[in-house]
Each structure stands twice: as C-alpha cells, then as structure tokens.
Design a protein around this motif. Structure first.
Motif, PDB file in Angstrom:
ATOM      1  N   ILE A 118       0.883  -1.174   0.000  1.00 57.11           N
ATOM      2  CA  ILE A 118       0.000   0.000   0.000  1.00 57.11           C
ATOM      3  C   ILE A 118       0.914   1.215   0.000  1.00 57.11           C
ATOM      4  O   ILE A 118       1.921   1.247   0.725  1.00 57.11           O
ATOM      5  CB  ILE A 118      -0.940  -0.040   1.214  1.00 57.11           C
ATOM      6  N   TYR A 119       0.604   2.185  -0.861  1.00 59.04           N
ATOM      7  CA  TYR A 119       1.446   3.377  -0.991  1.00 59.04           C
ATOM      8  C   TYR A 119       0.583   4.601  -0.703  1.00 59.04           C
ATOM      9  O   TYR A 119      -0.479   4.769  -1.294  1.00 59.04           O
ATOM     10  CB  TYR A 119       2.001   3.495  -2.408  1.00 59.04           C
ATOM     11  N   MET A 120       1.073   5.438   0.202  1.00 56.26           N
ATOM     12  CA  MET A 120       0.329   6.694   0.433  1.00 56.26           C
ATOM     13  C   MET A 120       1.272   7.880   0.432  1.00 56.26           C
ATOM     14  O   MET A 120       2.312   7.860   1.089  1.00 56.26           O
ATOM     15  CB  MET A 120      -0.411   6.636   1.765  1.00 56.26           C
ATOM     16  N   LEU A 121       0.917   8.903  -0.311  1.00 54.19           N
ATOM     17  CA  LEU A 121       1.624  10.174  -0.238  1.00 54.19           C
ATOM     18  C   LEU A 121       1.237  10.805   1.102  1.00 54.19           C
ATOM     19  O   LEU A 121       0.047  11.020   1.376  1.00 54.19           O
ATOM     20  CB  LEU A 121       1.193  11.091  -1.392  1.00 54.19           C
ATOM     21  N   ALA A 122       2.257  11.106   1.920  1.00 61.03           N
ATOM     22  CA  ALA A 122       1.980  11.574   3.298  1.00 61.03           C
ATOM     23  C   ALA A 122       1.677  13.069   3.315  1.00 61.03           C
ATOM     24  O   ALA A 122       2.178  13.800   4.169  1.00 61.03           O
ATOM     25  CB  ALA A 122       3.192  11.266   4.179  1.00 61.03           C
ATOM     26  N   GLU A 123       0.893  13.525   2.370  1.00 59.46           N
ATOM     27  CA  GLU A 123       0.610  14.962   2.279  1.00 59.46           C
ATOM     28  C   GLU A 123      -0.426  15.326   3.359  1.00 59.46           C
ATOM     29  O   GLU A 123      -1.552  14.844   3.334  1.00 59.46           O
ATOM     30  CB  GLU A 123       0.111  15.293   0.862  1.00 59.46           C
ATOM     31  N   ASN A 124      -0.034  16.199   4.272  1.00 54.89           N
ATOM     32  CA  ASN A 124      -0.848  16.468   5.458  1.00 54.89           C
ATOM     33  C   ASN A 124      -1.705  17.740   5.381  1.00 54.89           C
ATOM     34  O   ASN A 124      -2.715  17.853   6.086  1.00 54.89           O
ATOM     35  CB  ASN A 124       0.055  16.551   6.706  1.00 54.89           C
ATOM     36  N   TYR A 125      -1.362  18.693   4.506  1.00 51.80           N
ATOM     37  CA  TYR A 125      -2.082  19.975   4.537  1.00 51.80           C
ATOM     38  C   TYR A 125      -3.577  19.863   4.221  1.00 51.80           C
ATOM     39  O   TYR A 125      -4.361  20.649   4.740  1.00 51.80           O
ATOM     40  CB  TYR A 125      -1.376  21.005   3.631  1.00 51.80           C
ATOM     41  N   PRO A 126      -4.016  18.891   3.397  1.00 48.33           N
ATOM     42  CA  PRO A 126      -5.461  18.761   3.182  1.00 48.33           C
ATOM     43  C   PRO A 126      -6.232  18.511   4.481  1.00 48.33           C
ATOM     44  O   PRO A 126      -7.429  18.775   4.559  1.00 48.33           O
ATOM     45  CB  PRO A 126      -5.578  17.536   2.254  1.00 48.33           C
ATOM     46  N   GLN A 127      -5.527  17.991   5.505  1.00 40.96           N
ATOM     47  CA  GLN A 127      -6.207  17.643   6.755  1.00 40.96           C
ATOM     48  C   GLN A 127      -6.193  18.779   7.771  1.00 40.96           C
ATOM     49  O   GLN A 127      -6.629  18.603   8.900  1.00 40.96           O
ATOM     50  CB  GLN A 127      -5.562  16.394   7.383  1.00 40.96           C
ATOM     51  N   MET A 128      -5.681  19.947   7.391  1.00 38.61           N
ATOM     52  CA  MET A 128      -5.748  21.093   8.305  1.00 38.61           C
ATOM     53  C   MET A 128      -7.208  21.505   8.483  1.00 38.61           C
ATOM     54  O   MET A 128      -8.033  21.298   7.584  1.00 38.61           O
ATOM     55  CB  MET A 128      -4.919  22.258   7.761  1.00 38.61           C
ATOM     56  N   LEU A 129      -7.492  22.126   9.628  1.00 31.53           N
ATOM     57  CA  LEU A 129      -8.883  22.430   9.974  1.00 31.53           C
ATOM     58  C   LEU A 129      -9.595  23.230   8.870  1.00 31.53           C
ATOM     59  O   LEU A 129     -10.729  22.903   8.498  1.00 31.53           O
ATOM     60  CB  LEU A 129      -8.908  23.178  11.321  1.00 31.53           C
ATOM     61  N   HIS A 130      -8.936  24.257   8.338  1.00 25.43           N
ATOM     62  CA  HIS A 130      -9.633  25.087   7.335  1.00 25.43           C
ATOM     63  C   HIS A 130      -9.957  24.265   6.085  1.00 25.43           C
ATOM     64  O   HIS A 130     -11.047  24.401   5.513  1.00 25.43           O
ATOM     65  CB  HIS A 130      -8.840  26.357   6.994  1.00 25.43           C
TER      66      HIS A 130
END
Ligand SMILES: NC(=O)c1ccc[n+]([C@@H]2O[C@H](COP(=O)([O-])OP(=O)(O)OC[C@H]3O[C@@H](n4cnc5c(N)ncnc54)[C@H](O)[C@@H]3O)[C@@H](O)[C@H]2O)c1
Length: 416
Positions: A118-130
């Motif tokens: 399983i491969y996931m791009l660890a991009e976190n900014y989409p999960q910010m509150l705004h």
C-alpha cells in the motif's frame, strides 16, 4: 478505531521523528530507524528508546522485519527507496514528493504495479482544519459546480534565524538550497486536488526573481521568491497554486469558487473561514456572508489538537494506518497515481518557468504511451546524495548563485 499493531521503520529521522510520534499514538510499533547522520540517529534513539534498532544503510535497514516504512529522507530521493520497499511488499508512507524526476515517476509506477504494497503520499495539509471545513461545504453542494481553486504554502524565513539554518540547511549541497519554487508543490496542490477531486492536465508557470540582497547568511542557489503556477484540470476547472513561496507574509491558504459561491480561509487570521454566496443563489436559511471558526467534529479531537501542523499530522497517519488495516489503497489524491501527477506538475512547472511560461501536458502514468514519453528523463536541479551535480538550473535566472560573502556568513552560522 482499533488499528491492528504493525511494525514500522523510519528512514530519515529529521521530520521522520515527528511522524513516528503520531504513528505511536495510533498503536504502531517503531522497530527500526535509518539515517546516515550519526547525531540524528543518536537523538532519535534517545527519544524512541533503546529497543529500536538503528541502521546507517538503507539496504541493511530494509532487511529488518517490518510491515511499513516512513520515507522521510531527502525531499527529492524517495522513489528509489519506495521501489525497494515495493520489492519486499512493504507498505510505504512517503513524505512528501513521490519522485524528484519524471523518469523516476515512471519507474515508481511500474514497480508499484508488481507489488502488494500500500502506498500513500503523506501529504498532510489537506487535513488542516480550514481545508476540512472547505471540503465539508463543497461536499454539501451549496457552492454549485467548482470551477476554480487556489492555494498558497507561503513560508518566508528570516535568514538570520540560526536554528533554521542549522536544522534545515545543514550543508551547502542540501536540497533546500537548490529547491526550485515549483517543486515543493504538495502542500498547495494536495489540498485543492483533495477538495475538488480534480487532477491537472496542463501546467504553466512564471517565477518572481527577487534574490536576497546584502551581506546575509545564505547558500541558496535560487533567487526566485515564488512561482505562480496555473493548471487546467480534467474537469475543466483551473487551479492557481504556489509551491513553497516566500512572498508577502506567512500563510497557508485556500480559496475555492463555485458557480454559486465561494469559500476561503482568511490569511493570517487563524482558522477563520469566510463563506459567501451570490444573493440570488444562496441556500435557504444561510446568510449571504458568514465569517466563522469551524470545529473539528472528530472523535480524536483532543489528540489532534496536540499533533503537528495544526493536527494534520495525526489525521494523515491515521488515514495510512487505516488503509493498511483494511488492505486498501488510499483515495485520490494520496494514491500513487495522483502522487506522480503532483510531482509532474512541480517538475514541469519549473520547465515552464525556464521556458518563458510554455504550457506542458501532465502525463497520466496509468498509460503506457505517457510512460514512454518520460521513462528516460532524469533531469534534476539537485545534488544527489552520492555527490552527482545538478543537470538543470534551479532558478529562473540560470546563472544566479550566492555571493562569496553570503557563503562565508552561512558557514559561520553553521559553526554557532
Ligand atoms: N509534511 C510536512 O509538513 C513536512 C515537514 C517537514 C519536512 N517534510 C518532508 O520530509 C522529508 C524530510 O525532511 P527533513 O526536513 O527531515 O529533511 P532533512 O534533509 O533535514 O532530513 C533528511 C534525513 O535523511 C537522511 N538521509 C538522506 N539520504 C540518506 C541516505 N541515502 N541514507 C541514510 N540517510 C539518509 C539525512 O541524513 C537526513 O537526516 C522531506 O521530503 C520534506 O519535504 C514534510
């Protein structure tokens, strides 16, 4: 959510250590680390405990029994190590660019398709509150059809901030000194792809060349402060994003416009959201304009609030571990095909900058004919960790480099 305990290795223990902490909160066991920086390895063992096995070399590390690897090594060198994980069916959490060259994107996809990882791009900014709130409003349908989205990851840093220089730019060939202003794309493109569901098909970009002046400590070979990147997407919509930029004042921002209204977070105003409709198209019981602070509405809210990047680090780790637990690939845009599309935007936007704003098509690496176009393209603006020199300039003014005095001051900062 009860996630089954899995064994995880961390490759690169700068940022990798922050991620490891979130994995541990989610019942994962960190069993091994790998870094060729002795000081960082020692620091990591102090924080993670002596039971964690430490390695200097990736090929030894990857032979240690593990279910998943966090790739947090050099920004542009993730693909070759992800491929080694795929060969052993080890799952990959890749922080954040999937491939630093077009050719490696092709290699990554070909190896992925032969693997059970399983491969996931660890991009976190989409999960910010705004961004979570913007997603909620888009999904309600109240904005109508989405035709435009913009996002900025804008991060000016004081050149005299010694801590930053020593922690993030700790040798003269470090990737941060050679980073084109289009490559660090996932913190802006990731959110707008996630929010709208669209994928770029064409890109064009212009850079803002305003090099740092005077006797300041810097080893940066890039005099561009930002690039304005425009994409035309598969659903007819348009994005305008900056990658890592340094213009105006610090902000992470997103704005999305539909046929009926628009939503954005207000730059520099915490998590505040401005939601506005056209008067004649607004939903019943909604005001035309609303300024408000959204809430998380998440069962893990208390842990989220303590986690890095406004809680986004925890939510991103949770998404990956949930995918591993269920044996499914992550959704758009965190899957491997979206990840390579994002890298292509970053890489080809830079070529557009160097080429007067020329429009480049974004390949779809699901298609063999698109793979063929780029399978031998390994142009890079970075020094490889083996010492190979860059093969393209990193700056719009291709002969730009720091002054001798700036370099001297930079080395002085490192000694502090
Ligand atoms: N999502 C976020 O919010 C966020 C924040 C910071 C960094 N990042 C990403 O995390 C990654 C790492 O960032 P960083 O700031 O820690 O970078 P860094 O350059 O400080 O750290 C990379 C580490 O990897 C090690 N390394 C590199 N190549 C190696 C090799 N071949 N063998 C062994 N060790 C090797 C280096 O010694 C170093 O400790 C980057 O991709 C960066 O973009 C993401």
């Amino acid at each position: 959510m009860e996630i089954k305990k899995i064994k995880v290795g961390v490759f690169g223990v700068g940022r990798g250590l922050d991620i490891a902490k979130n994995f541990m909160l989610l019942n994962a066991e960190i069993v091994a680390i790998c870094d060729n920086h002795k000081g960082r390895r020692e620091e990591a063992i102090k924080k993670l405990g002596k039971s964690v096995k430490d390695f200097e070399n990736f090929d030894d590390f990857i032979n240690y029994p593990m279910d998943a690897v966090i790739l947090a090594n050099n920004f542009y060198e993730h693909a070759e190590f992800a491929i080694k994980c795929f060969e052993k069916n080890i799952h990959v959490f890749c922080e954040c660019l999937s491939n630093g060259t077009m050719g490696e994107g092709v290699k990554l996809i070909r190896a992925f398709e032969k693997s059970k990882s399983i491969y996931m791009l660890a991009e976190n900014y989409p999960q910010m509150l705004h961004n979570r709130e913007i997603k909620r409003v888009i999904d309600s349908g109240n904005l109508g059809e989405i035709m435009y989205a913009e996002a900025e990851y804008n991060h000016p840093v004081n050149p005299w901030y010694t801590y930053f220089t020593k922690k993030y730019k700790f040798y003269p060939e470090h990737w941060r000194h050679f980073l084109p202003k289009t490559y660090y794309i996932t913190h802006s493109l990731g959110p707008v792809m996630y929010l709208t569901g669209a994928t770029p098909k064409k890109v064009s970009a212009f850079a803002m060349f305003f090099p740092i002046k005077g006797d300041v400590p810097t080893a940066s070979h890039n005099g561009d402060k930002a690039s304005n990147i425009t994409t035309l997407n598969d659903d007819g919509s348009v994005f305008r994003v900056t990658a890592s930029s340094c213009f105006g004042a610090h902000n992470n921002s997103t704005r999305v416009c539909g046929t009926k209204g628009q939503i954005e977070n207000l730059r520099g105003m915490g998590d505040q959201i401005m939601l506005r409709y056209n008067e004649w198209e607004k939903p019943e019981n909604e005001p035309v304009e609303k300024l408000y602070t959204p809430s998380w509405n998440d069962k893990d809210e208390e842990i989220i609030k303590q986690s890095g990047h406004g809680g986004a680090d925890y939510v991103t780790a949770r998404m990956f571990l949930d995918c591993v637990d269920k044996g499914v690939q992550p959704p758009h845009p965190f899957d491997v095909y979206s990840a390579t599309a994002m890298s292509s935007v970053g890489i080809l936007a830079h070529r557009s900058v160097l080429d007067g704003g020329k429009v480049y098509e974004i390949p779809d690496f699901r298609k063999e004919e698109d793979r063929k176009l780029y399978e031998n393209d390994f142009l890079t603006p970075f020094y490889s960790s083996k010492g190979d020199a860059p093969t393209i300039p990193c700056c719009s003014h291709t002969d730009y480099k720091p002054t001798e005095k700036q370099m001297k001051l930079y080395f002085k900062e490192l000694e502090k």
